[in-house]
Design a protein around this motif. Structure first.
Motif, mmCIF file in Angstrom:
data_model
loop_
_atom_site.group_PDB
_atom_site.id
_atom_site.type_symbol
_atom_site.label_atom_id
_atom_site.label_comp_id
_atom_site.label_asym_id
_atom_site.label_seq_id
_atom_site.Cartn_x
_atom_site.Cartn_y
_atom_site.Cartn_z
ATOM 1 N N ILE A 189 6.250 4.367 11.011
ATOM 2 C CA ILE A 189 7.003 3.647 9.901
ATOM 3 C C ILE A 189 6.285 2.313 9.450
ATOM 4 O O ILE A 189 6.218 2.049 8.301
ATOM 5 N N ASP A 190 5.926 1.516 10.494
ATOM 6 C CA ASP A 190 5.262 0.276 10.141
ATOM 7 C C ASP A 190 3.901 0.360 9.719
ATOM 8 O O ASP A 190 3.271 -0.524 9.431
ATOM 9 N N GLY A 191 3.251 1.670 9.654
ATOM 10 C CA GLY A 191 2.195 1.856 9.190
ATOM 11 C C GLY A 191 1.068 1.870 10.198
ATOM 12 O O GLY A 191 -0.178 1.672 9.834
ATOM 13 N N ALA A 192 1.386 2.014 11.628
ATOM 14 C CA ALA A 192 0.294 1.904 12.704
ATOM 15 C C ALA A 192 -0.401 3.020 12.776
ATOM 16 O O ALA A 192 -0.036 4.292 12.509
ATOM 17 N N THR A 193 -1.867 2.850 12.975
ATOM 18 C CA THR A 193 -2.844 4.066 13.003
ATOM 19 C C THR A 193 -2.557 4.841 14.237
ATOM 20 O O THR A 193 -2.017 4.063 15.349
ATOM 21 N N SER A 194 -3.270 5.962 14.548
ATOM 22 C CA SER A 194 -3.303 6.532 15.820
ATOM 23 C C SER A 194 -3.877 5.691 16.822
ATOM 24 O O SER A 194 -3.455 5.586 17.962
ATOM 25 N N GLY A 195 -5.018 5.146 16.537
ATOM 26 C CA GLY A 195 -5.705 4.134 17.329
ATOM 27 C C GLY A 195 -4.742 2.870 17.813
ATOM 28 O O GLY A 195 -4.790 2.630 19.195
ATOM 29 N N GLN A 196 -4.155 2.562 17.043
ATOM 30 C CA GLN A 196 -3.317 1.233 17.138
ATOM 31 C C GLN A 196 -2.050 1.717 17.999
ATOM 32 O O GLN A 196 -1.578 0.792 18.955
ATOM 33 N N ARG A 197 -1.574 2.999 17.960
ATOM 34 C CA ARG A 197 -0.483 3.505 18.736
ATOM 35 C C ARG A 197 -1.011 3.762 20.021
ATOM 36 O O ARG A 197 -0.350 3.435 21.012
ATOM 37 N N LEU A 198 -2.183 4.144 20.063
ATOM 38 C CA LEU A 198 -2.736 4.496 21.512
ATOM 39 C C LEU A 198 -2.643 3.098 22.159
ATOM 40 O O LEU A 198 -2.522 2.947 23.367
ATOM 41 N N LEU A 199 -3.290 2.209 21.644
ATOM 42 C CA LEU A 199 -3.710 0.875 22.351
ATOM 43 C C LEU A 199 -2.267 -0.058 22.586
ATOM 44 O O LEU A 199 -2.301 -0.932 23.549
ATOM 45 N N SER A 200 -1.348 0.245 21.631
ATOM 46 C CA SER A 200 -0.404 -1.041 21.594
ATOM 47 C C SER A 200 0.967 -0.185 22.432
ATOM 48 O O SER A 200 1.853 -0.978 22.871
ATOM 49 N N ILE A 201 1.074 1.087 22.435
ATOM 50 C CA ILE A 201 2.270 1.662 23.023
ATOM 51 C C ILE A 201 1.893 2.863 23.935
ATOM 52 O O ILE A 201 2.145 2.399 25.177
ATOM 53 N N THR A 202 0.896 3.533 24.011
ATOM 54 C CA THR A 202 0.671 4.463 24.858
ATOM 55 C C THR A 202 -0.217 3.689 26.155
ATOM 56 O O THR A 202 0.358 4.029 27.259
ATOM 57 N N LEU A 203 -1.164 3.143 26.080
ATOM 58 C CA LEU A 203 -1.812 2.224 26.990
ATOM 59 C C LEU A 203 -0.940 1.331 27.972
ATOM 60 O O LEU A 203 -1.026 1.393 29.139
ATOM 61 N N PRO A 204 -0.149 0.381 27.319
ATOM 62 C CA PRO A 204 0.608 -0.460 28.077
ATOM 63 C C PRO A 204 1.777 0.340 28.805
ATOM 64 O O PRO A 204 2.061 -0.180 29.993
ATOM 65 N N LEU A 205 2.430 1.099 28.118
ATOM 66 C CA LEU A 205 3.702 1.819 28.772
ATOM 67 C C LEU A 205 3.335 3.100 29.670
ATOM 68 O O LEU A 205 4.222 3.562 30.478
ATOM 69 N N SER A 206 1.992 3.259 29.811
ATOM 70 C CA SER A 206 1.550 4.368 30.780
ATOM 71 C C SER A 206 0.909 3.487 32.009
ATOM 72 O O SER A 206 0.353 4.229 32.906
ATOM 73 N N ARG A 207 1.142 2.370 32.183
ATOM 74 C CA ARG A 207 0.694 1.568 33.232
ATOM 75 C C ARG A 207 1.020 1.978 34.586
ATOM 76 O O ARG A 207 0.359 2.098 35.602
#
Length: 288
Positions: A189-207
């Protein structure tokens, strides 16, 4: 009485596994510590004090073994961590065929390590191996993957990564699927791209999953023996010798007490590296 029996009912199911674990793993580990101070055979033993440890540290190839073991563990765990994450991120976002691709990636983890070593020894043969024949077909001279002292350890490491990246991918997939979808929906909704979602959500929360992969693959690399022994036997020379292969060579020569002391040293060495690493990784985890 009925309540007590019901409460302890589940322990009867894990009792056979506990007995097998204690008999074939825990007991040998504990008894190896006193036997490391002895010179023993199958029928006799006598106390030698610290002689076994002095002899082990005077092994000519020990410095190479420690260096190779660290390089092997860092390289294999690093590649499994990175490749496993990107494979998992790709497969989780792929609606069609993800199950089939997961099976393909995970399949090498099910194959015997010895079988993998024998197969790749044939594939990497400098003259008759399929890898060098394929390189020759496109005009590239293939190296002696397992006979070159500068390539032998790297070649075995890459085979280890090929075999183990599937397990890392499965662990990552479980971790990524546990992330709430609402985070991704808010980011979209905030306009994040797939790469931004990967780096900002997936990467830190899959620690947590990443930490598990790092720790398991790093410990596995430190104690690796069978793949290296099957493919190179520590050669050429001592170029691919690991601590575990040095210990096995001592056992082959009949120095059972010396090899037991080497196993104790390897155990302490792994603990000194793995315990601080686990604490460091735990501090960096991001909780939901």
């Amino acid at each position: 009485m009925r309540t007590m029996r019901t409460r302890n009912y589940g322990y009867w199911f894990i009792l056979p596994g506990m007995v097998i674990y204690g008999l074939f793993f825990l007991f040998p580990v504990l008894i190896s510590f006193p036997f490391s101070f002895t010179r023993w055979t199958l029928t006799d033993w006598y106390f030698t004090g610290l002689d076994n440890f002095r002899m082990f540290f005077s092994e000519p190839s020990l410095r190479i073994g420690f260096t190779n073991t660290l390089l092997y563990a860092v390289l294999t765990s690093g590649l499994k961590t990175v490749l496993g994450f990107f494979f998992a991120a790709y497969l989780v976002g792929r609606p069609l065929g993800s199950g089939f691709l997961q099976s393909i990636i995970f399949f090498p983890s099910l194959v015997s390590t010895v079988a993998v070593g024998v197969t790749f020894s044939s594939l990497m043969h400098p003259t008759f191996g399929i890898i060098n024949k394929a390189l020759a077909f496109v005009g590239i001279p293939g190296p002696d993957w397992l006979g070159d002292p500068h390539l032998a350890l790297l070649s075995v490491s890459l085979v280890d990564v090929w075999r183990g990246v599937g397990m890392a991918t499965v662990i990552y997939i479980a971790g990524i699927r546990s992330i709430p979808r609402s985070y991704y929906e808010a980011a979209m909704i905030d306009g994040a791209t797939s790469g931004q979602r990967l780096l900002s959500i997936t990467l830190p929360l899959s620690r947590p999953a990443m930490n598990t992969v790092i720790l398991l693959s790093f410990i596995g690399g430190l104690r690796t023996f069978d793949l290296v022994w099957t493919m190179t036997r520590g050669g050429p020379g001592f170029s691919s010798d690991l601590i575990a292969s040095i210990i096995y060579k001592q056992y082959q020569s009949g120095f059972y007490g010396l090899s037991t002391a080497g196993n104790v040293i390897l155990f302490i060495f792994i603990a000194l590296l793995a315990v601080p690493l686990n604490r460091l990784l735990s501090k960096a985890e991001v909780t939901l």
